[in-house]
Design an enzyme around this catalytic site. Structure first.
Site, PDB file in Angstrom:
ATOM      1  N   SER A   1      -3.362  13.404   7.223  1.00  0.00           N
ATOM      2  CA  SER A   1      -4.307  12.998   6.190  1.00  0.00           C
ATOM      3  C   SER A   1      -5.730  12.918   6.739  1.00  0.00           C
ATOM      4  O   SER A   1      -5.939  12.577   7.905  1.00  0.00           O
ATOM      5  CB  SER A   1      -3.901  11.632   5.630  1.00  0.00           C
ATOM      6  OG  SER A   1      -4.898  11.099   4.785  1.00  0.00           O
TER       7      SER A   1
ATOM      8  N   TYR B   1       0.836  -1.201   0.000  1.00  0.00           N
ATOM      9  CA  TYR B   1       0.000   0.000   0.000  1.00  0.00           C
ATOM     10  C   TYR B   1       0.875   1.256   0.000  1.00  0.00           C
ATOM     11  O   TYR B   1       0.614   2.212  -0.727  1.00  0.00           O
ATOM     12  CB  TYR B   1      -0.924   0.005   1.212  1.00  0.00           C
ATOM     13  CG  TYR B   1      -1.743   1.272   1.338  1.00  0.00           C
ATOM     14  CD1 TYR B   1      -2.823   1.512   0.494  1.00  0.00           C
ATOM     15  CD2 TYR B   1      -1.411   2.249   2.280  1.00  0.00           C
ATOM     16  CE1 TYR B   1      -3.556   2.682   0.587  1.00  0.00           C
ATOM     17  CE2 TYR B   1      -2.137   3.428   2.379  1.00  0.00           C
ATOM     18  CZ  TYR B   1      -3.210   3.633   1.533  1.00  0.00           C
ATOM     19  OH  TYR B   1      -3.942   4.797   1.618  1.00  0.00           O
TER      20      TYR B   1
ATOM     21  N   LYS C   1      -3.288  20.632  -3.524  1.00  0.00           N
ATOM     22  CA  LYS C   1      -2.350  19.537  -3.804  1.00  0.00           C
ATOM     23  C   LYS C   1      -2.878  18.670  -4.948  1.00  0.00           C
ATOM     24  O   LYS C   1      -4.039  18.270  -4.945  1.00  0.00           O
ATOM     25  CB  LYS C   1      -2.169  18.674  -2.551  1.00  0.00           C
ATOM     26  CG  LYS C   1      -1.175  17.525  -2.716  1.00  0.00           C
ATOM     27  CD  LYS C   1      -1.000  16.775  -1.401  1.00  0.00           C
ATOM     28  CE  LYS C   1       0.047  15.687  -1.517  1.00  0.00           C
ATOM     29  NZ  LYS C   1      -0.373  14.587  -2.424  1.00  0.00           N
TER      30      LYS C   1
ATOM     31  N   HIS D   1       0.228  12.544  -7.099  1.00  0.00           N
ATOM     32  CA  HIS D   1      -0.204  11.635  -6.028  1.00  0.00           C
ATOM     33  C   HIS D   1       0.774  10.475  -5.869  1.00  0.00           C
ATOM     34  O   HIS D   1       0.387   9.339  -5.572  1.00  0.00           O
ATOM     35  CB  HIS D   1      -1.612  11.109  -6.296  1.00  0.00           C
ATOM     36  CG  HIS D   1      -2.447  10.947  -5.060  1.00  0.00           C
ATOM     37  ND1 HIS D   1      -3.365  11.874  -4.655  1.00  0.00           N
ATOM     38  CD2 HIS D   1      -2.497   9.968  -4.115  1.00  0.00           C
ATOM     39  CE1 HIS D   1      -3.960  11.480  -3.547  1.00  0.00           C
ATOM     40  NE2 HIS D   1      -3.441  10.321  -3.188  1.00  0.00           N
TER      41      HIS D   1
ATOM     42  N   TYR E   1      -9.910  15.992   1.693  1.00  0.00           N
ATOM     43  CA  TYR E   1     -10.464  15.529   0.427  1.00  0.00           C
ATOM     44  C   TYR E   1     -11.860  16.114   0.248  1.00  0.00           C
ATOM     45  O   TYR E   1     -12.581  16.336   1.225  1.00  0.00           O
ATOM     46  CB  TYR E   1     -10.584  14.002   0.407  1.00  0.00           C
ATOM     47  CG  TYR E   1      -9.291  13.255   0.245  1.00  0.00           C
ATOM     48  CD1 TYR E   1      -8.550  13.332  -0.929  1.00  0.00           C
ATOM     49  CD2 TYR E   1      -8.807  12.443   1.269  1.00  0.00           C
ATOM     50  CE1 TYR E   1      -7.366  12.625  -1.077  1.00  0.00           C
ATOM     51  CE2 TYR E   1      -7.624  11.734   1.129  1.00  0.00           C
ATOM     52  CZ  TYR E   1      -6.910  11.834  -0.055  1.00  0.00           C
ATOM     53  OH  TYR E   1      -5.741  11.140  -0.201  1.00  0.00           O
TER      54      TYR E   1
END
Length: 380
Positions: free
Chosen positions: A106, A24, A254, A278, A129
């Site tokens: 995050s 991951y 971003k 990303h 997000y």
């Protein structure tokens, strides 16, 4: 003895993490072409060696978004980082504070915002997000504001998730139910130290910031299902303008990879951008950050602060990014590897290694401060 480089931390992380977690962190989307380009294109940027200059006093400090910091580096937002070490985001935030650089949490961290901010005295950045539930998103903005976050990093390159085939092969994604649990359990069994330290004593493993909408569904498959359903493909520049209206502090966009989009971000009121693909985890086959950065930096000039990430595996790479036009560099995989390998101490040591490599690169290119790093530090 601590690993001497980021690549060594990567190898140590591979030995310590269950396969599904290492893949991951380490993997990209589709065929991982952009993931490889990020590293290769940056390594190919030739530094210009200069000699017989007084480089006895080198200053790595800089100012980003009104804050003086020791090095032009920030720790990028990394999802699920709390699975790499016990309460991992807290450990990384402490290492960043000790190094005098920003830490960005995050949205999909294991440790919630309140836990991380309570563990450090230095304000952190928060990454957001755009999700379908706008009211919940606004709640996150309120939490970030009340927690004293000094900057908001709005990630815009994930309207839909790219297919990360390594995650399917490892059983992290696309393996629902008992079958997926058993596949991951078998991998955990090969890493007993991780199982004891993180798997057992690092709980809770819920995604703290999105736990209110996940409810009782706390499995990894639940997270990936939620992500696929709730990241919003309808997002437009109007949404960025709405966030600008609600967030009074520095706003950093971003996921910019095109000069026209960079100009649009400036027009919408952003204070900064992160030139980023990303980490090669979204649209495979696009430009590397190193290739995209110069044109973007030229297009926006001093209208906003240009940051960059992607492929940075050494302090030399940081200097390369600065010479290509960035004012600061975000480290992502670098700190995730170091965290998995050695926790807070690993991240702290990795940052010292990067700093030492930057000092050497600056001395050998004949520059003594960050503001002096420009295209003259490169060949061609």
């Amino acid at each position: 003895m601590r690993p001497p480089s980021i690549w060594d931390y990567r190898a140590a992380a591979q030995r310590k993490l269950p396969r599904f977690l290492f893949d991951y962190v380490d993997g990209g989307s589709y065929g991982e072409v952009t993931l490889r380009r990020n590293v290769a294109d940056l390594e190919a940027v030739a530094l210009r060696q200069r000699v017989l200059r007084d480089v006895s006093a080198i200053d790595l400090s800089t100012t980003l978004f009104g804050q003086r910091q020791a090095v032009p580096i920030a720790l990028a937002p990394v999802g699920l980082a709390g699975m790499n070490a016990r309460r991992g985001e807290v450990q990384a935030a402490r290492a960043a504070q000790a190094a005098g650089i920003p830490f960005c949490l995050s949205t999909v961290s294991v440790c919630p915002l309140a836990e991380v901010t309570a563990a450090v005295a230095q304000p952190i950045w928060f990454q957001l997000y755009m999700i379908r539930d706008r009211s919940f998103m606004r709640d996150l903005l309120v939490q970030a504001r009340e927690a004293g976050c000094s900057a908001l990093v709005f990630t815009v390159d994930l309207p839909v998730p790219g297919a990360r085939y390594r995650d399917y092969r490892s059983g992290l994604a696309g393996a629902p139910g008992l079958g997926g649990v058993l596949r991951r359990a078998a991998q955990v069994a090969t890493r007993p130290r991780w199982a004891w330290d993180v798997g057992l004593h690092g709980r809770p493993h819920s995604l703290g910031n999105v736990a209110p909408v996940l409810g009782s569904k706390t499995g990894l498959e639940d997270f990936f299902a939620w992500m696929a359903q709730n990241f919003d493909p309808r997002v437009t520049w109007a949404d960025l303008e709405a966030i600008r209206a609600e967030w009074s502090g520095p706003l950093i966009v971003k996921g910019i990879l095109d000069a026209q989009d960079a100009v649009q971000a400036a027009n919408a009121g952003a204070d900064g951008i992160v030139v980023s693909n990303h980490g090669g985890r979204q649209l495979d086959g696009v430009l590397s950050t190193a290739r995209a950065l110069p044109a973007i930096a030229e297009a926006v000039g001093d209208r906003l602060t240009v940051l960059a990430d992607g492929g940075v595996r050494s302090g030399l790479d940081v200097v390369r990014m600065l010479a290509l036009g960035a004012k600061g560099v975000l480290l992502g995989r670098a700190w995730a590897y170091a965290l998995a390998a050695g926790g807070e101490a690993g991240v702290a040591h990795m940052l010292k290694v990067v700093e030492a490599e930057m000092r050497a690169a600056m001395a050998l290119t004949g520059v003594t401060n960050i503001a002096s790093i420009d295209r003259n530090a490169l060949v061609g």
